[in-house]
Design a protein around this motif. Structure first.
Motif, PDB file in Angstrom:
ATOM      1  N   ALA A   1       5.084  31.944  21.961  1.00 32.67           N
ATOM      2  CA  ALA A   1       5.859  32.786  22.884  1.00 32.67           C
ATOM      3  C   ALA A   1       5.964  34.211  22.338  1.00 32.67           C
ATOM      4  N   THR A   2       6.153  34.334  21.029  1.00 30.68           N
ATOM      5  CA  THR A   2       6.244  35.656  20.413  1.00 30.68           C
ATOM      6  C   THR A   2       4.908  36.387  20.506  1.00 30.68           C
ATOM      7  N   PHE A   3       3.829  35.665  20.301  1.00 30.61           N
ATOM      8  CA  PHE A   3       2.475  36.198  20.443  1.00 30.61           C
ATOM      9  C   PHE A   3       2.316  36.834  21.832  1.00 30.61           C
ATOM     10  N   LYS A   4       2.672  36.097  22.855  1.00 35.53           N
ATOM     11  CA  LYS A   4       2.555  36.574  24.245  1.00 35.53           C
ATOM     12  C   LYS A   4       3.444  37.792  24.481  1.00 35.53           C
ATOM     13  N   THR A   5       4.650  37.758  23.947  1.00 31.60           N
ATOM     14  CA  THR A   5       5.581  38.875  24.120  1.00 31.60           C
ATOM     15  C   THR A   5       5.039  40.150  23.489  1.00 31.60           C
ATOM     16  N   ILE A   6       4.414  40.019  22.326  1.00 32.13           N
ATOM     17  CA  ILE A   6       3.833  41.194  21.656  1.00 32.13           C
ATOM     18  C   ILE A   6       2.708  41.779  22.520  1.00 32.13           C
ATOM     19  N   GLU A   7       1.888  40.937  23.075  1.00 36.83           N
ATOM     20  CA  GLU A   7       0.837  41.421  23.981  1.00 36.83           C
ATOM     21  C   GLU A   7       1.451  42.098  25.206  1.00 36.83           C
ATOM     22  N   ASP A   8       2.487  41.497  25.757  1.00 34.20           N
ATOM     23  CA  ASP A   8       3.154  42.078  26.930  1.00 34.20           C
ATOM     24  C   ASP A   8       3.793  43.429  26.624  1.00 34.20           C
ATOM     25  N   ALA A   9       4.126  43.653  25.349  1.00 37.91           N
ATOM     26  CA  ALA A   9       4.725  44.927  24.933  1.00 37.91           C
ATOM     27  C   ALA A   9       3.666  46.009  24.716  1.00 37.91           C
ATOM     28  N   GLY A  10       2.396  45.689  24.980  1.00 39.74           N
ATOM     29  CA  GLY A  10       1.345  46.699  24.910  1.00 39.74           C
ATOM     30  C   GLY A  10       0.469  46.651  23.676  1.00 39.74           C
ATOM     31  N   TYR A  11       0.586  45.609  22.895  1.00 38.72           N
ATOM     32  CA  TYR A  11      -0.240  45.474  21.702  1.00 38.72           C
ATOM     33  C   TYR A  11      -1.470  44.638  22.011  1.00 38.72           C
ATOM     34  N   GLU A  12      -2.593  45.038  21.414  1.00 34.91           N
ATOM     35  CA  GLU A  12      -3.861  44.339  21.607  1.00 34.91           C
ATOM     36  C   GLU A  12      -4.083  43.369  20.441  1.00 34.91           C
ATOM     37  N   PHE A  13      -4.302  42.106  20.764  1.00 34.43           N
ATOM     38  CA  PHE A  13      -4.597  41.106  19.741  1.00 34.43           C
ATOM     39  C   PHE A  13      -5.998  41.358  19.215  1.00 34.43           C
ATOM     40  N   ARG A  14      -6.133  41.349  17.899  1.00 34.58           N
ATOM     41  CA  ARG A  14      -7.421  41.575  17.232  1.00 34.58           C
ATOM     42  C   ARG A  14      -7.757  40.332  16.406  1.00 34.58           C
ATOM     43  N   PRO A  15      -8.448  39.355  16.992  1.00 35.40           N
ATOM     44  CA  PRO A  15      -8.672  38.077  16.306  1.00 35.40           C
ATOM     45  C   PRO A  15      -9.434  38.183  14.989  1.00 35.40           C
ATOM     46  N   ASP A  16     -10.302  39.152  14.859  1.00 36.47           N
ATOM     47  CA  ASP A  16     -11.095  39.277  13.636  1.00 36.47           C
ATOM     48  C   ASP A  16     -10.356  39.999  12.510  1.00 36.47           C
ATOM     49  N   ALA A  17      -9.196  40.569  12.812  1.00 39.98           N
ATOM     50  CA  ALA A  17      -8.468  41.342  11.813  1.00 39.98           C
ATOM     51  C   ALA A  17      -7.363  40.541  11.123  1.00 39.98           C
ATOM     52  N   GLY A  18      -7.004  39.408  11.658  1.00 44.27           N
ATOM     53  CA  GLY A  18      -5.942  38.602  11.065  1.00 44.27           C
ATOM     54  C   GLY A  18      -6.484  37.575  10.086  1.00 44.27           C
ATOM     55  N   THR A  19      -5.641  36.617   9.776  1.00 49.53           N
ATOM     56  CA  THR A  19      -6.029  35.496   8.919  1.00 49.53           C
ATOM     57  C   THR A  19      -5.592  34.220   9.618  1.00 49.53           C
TER      58      THR A  19
END
Length: 168
Positions: free
Chosen positions: A62-80
């Motif tokens: 849910a937090t993941f989705k909220t961060i995206e909704d707040a205008g942040y772009e998920f970068r799958p290759d940049a995380g761990t």
């Protein structure tokens, strides 16, 4: 564009973090921390506002989705596998870009506690702060955009300071 640069610390960084107002989007059970070089007065670095968001395991999706909704772009290759990475780039009226990075993790992730301990230690130990700033400058110049080389140059100093921060 040179990815590894060293900019002097700017007092605006703490204001930019506060203005992000992530709390209005995120559940009360999340923890929001400013960390990295912009969170340590006098350090300097790339000038990116790094933000840790931690949440209980059952609220991560849910937090993941909220961060995206707040205008942040998920970068799958940049995380761990233990930390999701998001970014947002804001351009001001003069065309200057400000980068924001969110690192989302479980509130029990030991890496979060290490990163915060490192930040807090640097805030109260000016000699090590100065040493770390100097090695960051050196790494930015010598790395020539090579992430492995950049990290290799900084690693011994980071490990030494982290050991002090953790009381080892």
């Amino acid at each position: 564009m040179n990815k590894y640069v060293f900019k002097d610390y700017d007092p605006i960084y703490s204001e930019l973090f506060k203005k992000e107002r992530l709390r209005k989007y995120l559940p009360k059970t999340t923890n929001i921390e400013h960390f990295g070089s912009t969170a340590v007065v006098g350090l300097g670095g790339k000038g990116i506002i790094d933000i840790y968001v931690t949440a209980p395991e059952n609220l991560l999706q849910a937090t993941f989705k909220t961060i995206e909704d707040a205008g942040y772009e998920f970068r799958p290759d940049a995380g761990t596998h233990k930390r999701s990475f998001f970014r947002r780039i804001v351009t001001d009226q003069n065309g200057n870009e400000q980068r924001y990075h969110i690192h989302l993790t479980n509130n029990k992730n030991p890496e979060f506690y290490k990163d915060i301990a490192f930040r807090d230690y640097l805030r109260s130990h000016p000699e090590d702060l100065k040493r770390y700033a100097e090695i960051k400058k050196k790494a930015a110049v010598e790395a020539n955009n090579d992430k492995d080389k950049y990290m290799k140059i900084k690693k011994p100093v980071i490990q030494e300071i982290l050991a002090k921060a953790l009381g080892k």
